[in-house]
Enzyme design. Sequence first.
Site, short mmCIF file in Angstrom:
data_model
loop_
_atom_site.label_atom_id
_atom_site.label_comp_id
_atom_site.label_asym_id
_atom_site.label_seq_id
_atom_site.Cartn_x
_atom_site.Cartn_y
_atom_site.Cartn_z
N GLU A 1 28.88 -44.55 54.79
CA GLU A 1 27.56 -44.07 55.25
C GLU A 1 27.36 -44.30 56.75
OE1 GLU A 1 24.82 -42.66 53.07
OE2 GLU A 1 24.67 -42.05 55.15
N VAL B 1 28.39 -41.72 60.00
CA VAL B 1 27.64 -40.57 60.51
C VAL B 1 26.17 -40.94 60.68
CG1 VAL B 1 26.98 -38.17 60.10
CG2 VAL B 1 29.21 -38.99 59.31
N GLY C 1 24.47 -43.43 62.11
CA GLY C 1 24.00 -44.81 62.02
C GLY C 1 23.23 -45.13 60.75
N ASP D 1 32.86 -37.24 69.41
CA ASP D 1 32.13 -38.08 68.46
C ASP D 1 31.35 -37.19 67.47
OD1 ASP D 1 30.71 -40.89 67.91
OD2 ASP D 1 29.12 -39.41 68.11
N LYS E 1 31.83 -36.33 63.20
CA LYS E 1 30.72 -36.42 62.25
C LYS E 1 30.51 -35.06 61.56
CE LYS E 1 28.55 -40.06 65.00
NZ LYS E 1 27.70 -40.35 66.16
N1 HSE Z 1 28.21 -42.99 70.64
C1 HSE Z 1 27.45 -42.53 69.51
C2 HSE Z 1 26.14 -41.93 69.97
C3 HSE Z 1 27.15 -43.59 68.50
O1 HSE Z 1 25.85 -41.89 71.16
O2 HSE Z 1 25.41 -41.47 69.11
C4 HSE Z 1 28.33 -43.89 67.64
O3 HSE Z 1 28.70 -42.80 66.89
#
Ligand code: HSE
Length: 447
Positions: free
Chosen positions: A130, A133, A135, A202, A206
Site C-alpha cells: 500500500e 503508491v 503514501g 516516480d 506508481k
Molecule cells: N518523491 C515522491 C513525491 C514521494 O514527491 O511524491 C515518494 O514516492
Amino acid sequence: MRTRPLKVALLGCGVVGSEVTRILTTQADDLAARIGAPIELAGIAVRRPHKVREGVPAELLTTDATALVKRGDLDVVVEVIGGIEPVRTLITTAFEHGASVVSANKALLAADGASLHAKAAEHGVDLYYEAAVAGAIPLIRPLRESLAGDKVNRVLGIVNGTTNFILDKMESTGAGYSEALDEATALGYAEADPTADVEGFDAAAKAAILAGIAFHTRVTIDDVHREGLTEVTAADIASAKKMGCTVKMLAICERSADGRSVTARVHPAMIPLSHPLASVREAYNAVFVEAEAAGRLMFYGPGAGGAPTASAVLGDLVAACRNKLAATTGAGESAYTQLPVSPMGDVVTRYHISLDVADKPGVLAQVAMVFAEHDVSIDTVRQQGKNQGSGDEVAVEQGAGGRRAGEASLVVVTHRASDAALSATVSSLRKLDTVRGVASIMRVEGE
Ligand code: HSE
C-alpha cells in the site's frame, strides 16, 4: 488473544523505518488487540548500525539483512530500503523462508511485480505494498478489494507531491520552473537530485502499479509513456488560466473504448479548474477513479513523508499478521484479463498547441488546413500579437485571418484526437514556412 508473538523483521531504518518502529513500540497494545496477537520486532537490518536512531532498540540492529530474512521463524518482513537489488533477492529469500512481505518499494513492484507475486503465491504468503503508491492514501486495497466487484475504466491521479508543489508554486506566484524547483528543494520536498520526480519516473512506477491492479492485467514501468515537467513554462500556466484550467502532472491509466487494451501515461496536462484534481495544492496527492457501478471516487491525502508512509506500512502489517494468525493469505495478484498495453499513439485526448507564426493573411487558414488534413478537429483558436509589446490579445473566430504584420502567437485547442494524429499534425506544422516554431504542446484532460 494468542500470547505467542508474531515475529516481524524490518529491512531499512530511515525516515519511514524509524517511524514504523516508533509506532510498533508505542502502539503495541492496540496493534496486538487488533491483530489478536502481539508483534515482536525480531531484527532491523541497516547499513550504518552506529547512526543514532531515537527510539530504535540498538540491540535489534544488524548489518546482515540476508541472515535476518533466512532466520526461518519470521512471520512478516517489512521492506523500506527501496531500489531493485539487493531488495528483490531479500524479498524472495523471505518468501522462501515462509515470511509474508510488506514493501514500500514502487520501483521494484513496477519492474517485477508479477514474479514477486508468483513467488509469494508459491510459498503461501502475502505480498502487500500500500505504501508504494501515494503514501498514506488507501488506494491499492480499495482498488484490489473494495472495487473487486466493479469495473474500473479510468484512474487519473496526482501521485507525485514534489511536482505538484512545483506546479502549484508556478501557478500561485507566476514563478518559472527553476525558481519553483529551488523553493521545493529548499523546503525539502525535492531531493538534491530531483530527476526521478521531475522527469516522471516516480509517477510512472506508481501508474504501472495502479494500472495493473485497476484493470487486472500486467503493466510494468516500461509500458508507461512518460514526459517530465521541466519544459512547462510560466506561459503554459498563464495560457491554462485563460482557458479556465490549471496545469497538473498527471498519471492516467485508461481502458480503451473497445475494452480490448489499456494505456498508462504520465505527463503534465491542463485540467479544468472545476475538476476535483485542480484543487489539490502543495505536495498533496489525489487519485480520481472512475468505475462503472461506483461512478467517480476521489482519494486524497499526503503522498509522502515518514509518518504518512508508515501508516500505510502498518496497515499492511496488521493485515499480513491477521492472515498469518488465521493461516491464510489475502487477495494476491489478479491479472486474468491479460489486456495488452497500447502505445501512446493510440491515446485519444484533447490538445493545447501554442505556435509562433508569421502574422499575415492566410496563415490561420493554412494552419487550420494542416489540422484538417490529419483529421484533427479544432475546438478554439486564440491569437496574440507579438509585435504589439503590450501582450494584448485578440480572440479570433475559427477560420478568420490574422491582420497584423510581424509575428503572432497562435493557440489552438483541439477536440479529441489520437496522439498519433496530433504528432503527425505537429510534424506537418513544423514544415510550414509561416510557422516559426511550436512553443508548446499540452494535453487537456479531465473534461
Ligand atoms: N518523491 C515522491 C513525491 C514521494 O514527491 O511524491 C515518494 O514516492
